[in-house]
Design an enzyme around this catalytic site. Structure first.
Site, short mmCIF file in Angstrom:
data_model
loop_
_atom_site.label_atom_id
_atom_site.label_comp_id
_atom_site.label_asym_id
_atom_site.label_seq_id
_atom_site.Cartn_x
_atom_site.Cartn_y
_atom_site.Cartn_z
N LYS A 169 0.84 -1.20 0.00
CA LYS A 169 0.00 0.00 0.00
C LYS A 169 0.88 1.25 0.00
CE LYS A 169 -4.03 -1.67 2.59
NZ LYS A 169 -5.00 -1.45 1.54
N ARG A 210 -10.60 -11.16 1.66
CA ARG A 210 -11.48 -12.19 1.08
C ARG A 210 -10.84 -13.57 1.17
NH1 ARG A 210 -11.49 -8.90 -4.47
NH2 ARG A 210 -11.18 -7.25 -2.94
N1 BES Z 1 -8.24 -3.53 4.25
C1 BES Z 1 -8.37 -3.08 2.93
C2 BES Z 1 -9.64 -2.26 2.69
C3 BES Z 1 -9.71 -0.95 3.42
C4 BES Z 1 -9.19 0.21 2.86
C5 BES Z 1 -10.30 -0.88 4.65
C6 BES Z 1 -9.26 1.39 3.52
C7 BES Z 1 -10.39 0.33 5.32
C8 BES Z 1 -9.87 1.46 4.77
C9 BES Z 1 -8.42 -4.26 1.98
O1 BES Z 1 -7.65 -5.35 2.36
C10 BES Z 1 -7.86 -3.81 0.67
O2 BES Z 1 -6.70 -3.49 0.62
N2 BES Z 1 -8.69 -3.78 -0.36
C11 BES Z 1 -8.28 -3.36 -1.63
C12 BES Z 1 -8.75 -4.38 -2.66
C13 BES Z 1 -8.12 -4.24 -4.01
C14 BES Z 1 -6.66 -4.54 -3.95
C15 BES Z 1 -8.81 -5.18 -4.96
C16 BES Z 1 -8.89 -2.00 -1.89
O3 BES Z 1 -10.01 -1.74 -1.44
O4 BES Z 1 -8.23 -1.17 -2.51
MN MN Z 2 -5.65 -5.20 1.75
#
Ligand code: BES
Ligand code: MN
Ligand code: ZN
Length: 508
Positions: free
Chosen positions: A284, A358
């Site tokens: 990230k 997921r």
């Molecule tokens: N934990 C994150 C989602 C999230 C983002 C929760 C911001 C709370 C605040 C999740 O694991 C994630 O990274 N999701 C990605 C999915 C993508 C890579 C398909 C997302 O939402 O960008």
């Molecule tokens: Mn994630």
């Protein structure tokens, strides 16, 4: 929460000092307790109301300091607006806003005379008020040194200097009884908040699991599955997420058998417990990454709910399953393109290691169904950023294969203020996660990101299991201040699911 403001219920005539809170309806029309204090202080309240053009509107108040003729150091006259129209949530919020006015600086105790102009407030509403007040009083300050704590207390509106809160009402016994289940909810919500607020260096998968073990005291059966057990069970999806971390993954299974053997199959509640989500090799961006300490809010809600159910001895059979793991990049971490096999036998092409929630849920959902054959299954997860793009922080995303369950959840959301908004599932969306090399892939592309994530989960839901997925990324952390919450971790979902269970799954 040991240093919480002590709450008690008393009759209107019980001895009192410190701060008094009395109410007025729109007009302003003073309640009888307010009139009484007004008389004793020679009209101070009416005068103060006039000077400040206080009209008794909801959300407004008048402060009177050092009044003559009474024992109180301060009297707060709070506007009720039109209490005839109040629902559960309004009493809860009134408790929250009232608590915010009580700092404890004018005396360590506060006395609230809860009544309307017409008279008594029903015990259930007194209890809701008290719950709102206590929820508002929560504060996560364990890492502040003593001095910093005192400094910040002086500035805040929910500080813990207030030692005692007494709610006076016509039938204090009934109010106290009505509060018993609410106290359980309070403990559950605050436990969830504590877990979410805790930094990830302190709370990894193992530490989280040890906290859950404390639920045994309340009568919950807790089983912590070791990483070796997860391997033996074939939880290749969950394990792939944690394999880059030095800290082993765990699944924790909680059982509350409040309905007994005749109660039948349990309701299963499943939670995503990523104690920190760096994104893994699909790292990230650093801005805001600290928020990913809260990526276990789904699991925290499950734990808080199980605690609440046990403490209030809910007549329900419920099982909680949480997947605890840490998503880190390292030489041993899962790579984009890797293929892993989930416990169900489904193979997954990991295209993005940041779509890890997921994967964790895939194995937990399967395990919950395989082991417990639940009559309904609900999972909670801070699953996608996309759900915030769609719904902001006002609603959590709701996905379901069952209209009845979906409607029940939506109704529980409206009643508790933990609101849900249903988003679609369907075969066209499902196609988005078909993989060229494996059964499915873990991302469905840019559009409808929350939906393809939900479709992924549904691949692990058996035909015939009523199931709902709540995407709580926008509501469980950094969700903004409300009347009853000033904490970064909100504890979202505990009150919602407790309500669902009360209304639909408890034996009477
Ligand atoms: N934990 C994150 C989602 C999230 C983002 C929760 C911001 C709370 C605040 C999740 O694991 C994630 O990274 N999701 C990605 C999915 C993508 C890579 C398909 C997302 O939402 O960008
Ligand atoms: Mn994630
Ligand atoms: Zn995540």
């Amino acid at each position: 929460m040991t240093d919480q403001t002590a709450l008690s219920f008393a009759s209107p005539s019980a001895a009192a000092d410190g701060v008094a809170v009395v109410f007025a309806e729109e007009g302003p029309k003073l309640t009888s307790a307010a009139q009484d204090l007004d008389k004793k202080t020679k009209g101070l309240l009416t005068k103060a109301a006039q000077i400040t053009t206080f009209k008794g509107k909801k959300g407004t108040s008048v402060d009177v300091l050092a009044p003559q003729g009474v024992k109180f150091g301060r009297i707060v006259l709070v506007g009720l607006g039109k209490p005839a129209e109040f629902k559960h949530e309004d009493w809860l919020n009134l408790g929250g806003t009232t608590r915010a006015k009580l700092t404890g600086r004018e005396g360590a105790s506060a006395h609230v005379y809860l009544e309307t102009v017409k008279g008594d407030v029903a015990p259930a509403n007194v209890a809701a008020f008290a719950l709102g007040a206590q929820l508002r009083g929560y504060k996560f300050d364990k890492y502040k040194s003593k001095k910093a704590k005192a400094d910040s207390a002086a500035k805040s509106d929910n500080d813990k200097v207030l030692k005692k809160l007494v709610v006076h009402s016509a039938d204090p016994r009934a109010a106290g009884q009505a509060f018993n289940p609410e106290r359980a909810i309070l403990d559950g919500v605050n436990m969830a908040r504590d877990l979410v607020n805790e930094p990830a260096n302190v709370l990894g998968p193992a530490e989280f699991a040890s906290k859950v073990k404390l639920l045994a005291k309340a009568g919950v059966q807790v089983e912590v599955l070791s990483e070796a057990t997860l391997k033996r069970l074939g939880m290749g999806a969950l394990l792939a997420v944690g394999q880059g971390s030095d800290r082993p993954s765990h699944v924790v299974v909680m059982q509350w058998k409040g309905a007994g053997p005749k109660g039948g199959a349990p309701v299963a509640i499943v939670g995503k417990g990523v104690t920190f989500d760096t994104g893994g090799i699909s790292l990230k961006p650093s801005t805001g990454m600290e928020d990913m300490k809260g990526d276990m809010a789904g699991a925290a809600c499950v734990v808080g709910l199980m605690l609440a159910l046990a403490e209030r001895k809910a007549k329900v059979n419920a099982v909680g399953v949480i997947g605890l793991t840490e998503n880190m990049p390292s030489g041993g971490a899962t790579r984009p393109g890797d293929v892993v096999e989930a416990m169900s036998g489904t193979t997954i092409e990991v295209l993005n290691t940041d779509a890890e929630g997921r994967m964790v849920l895939a194995d937990c959902l399967w395990y919950a169904q395989d082991k417990f054959k639940p009559k309904a299954m609900i999972n909670l997860a801070t699953l996608t950023g996309a759900v915030m793009v769609a719904l902001g922080k006002e609603h959590a995303g709701l996905f379901s294969n069952n209209d009845e369950l979906s409607e029940r959840l939506t109704a529980a959301g409206k009643e508790t203020g933990e609101k849900l908004w249903r988003l679609p599932l369907g075969p066209k969306y499902d196609k988005l996660i078909d993989s060229k090399v494996a059964d499915i892939k873990n991302t469905g592309g840019r559009w409808g990101g929350s939906i393809s994530a939900a479709q992924f989960l549904q691949r692990f839901v058996k035909e015939g299991t009523p199931w709902a997925h709540l995407d709580i990324a926008g509501t469980a952390m950094a969700s903004g201040d409300t009347d009853i919450n000033r904490s970064w971790g909100s504890g979202f979902g505990v009150r919602l699911l407790d309500r669902l269970i009360r209304d639909h799954y408890e034996r009477r």
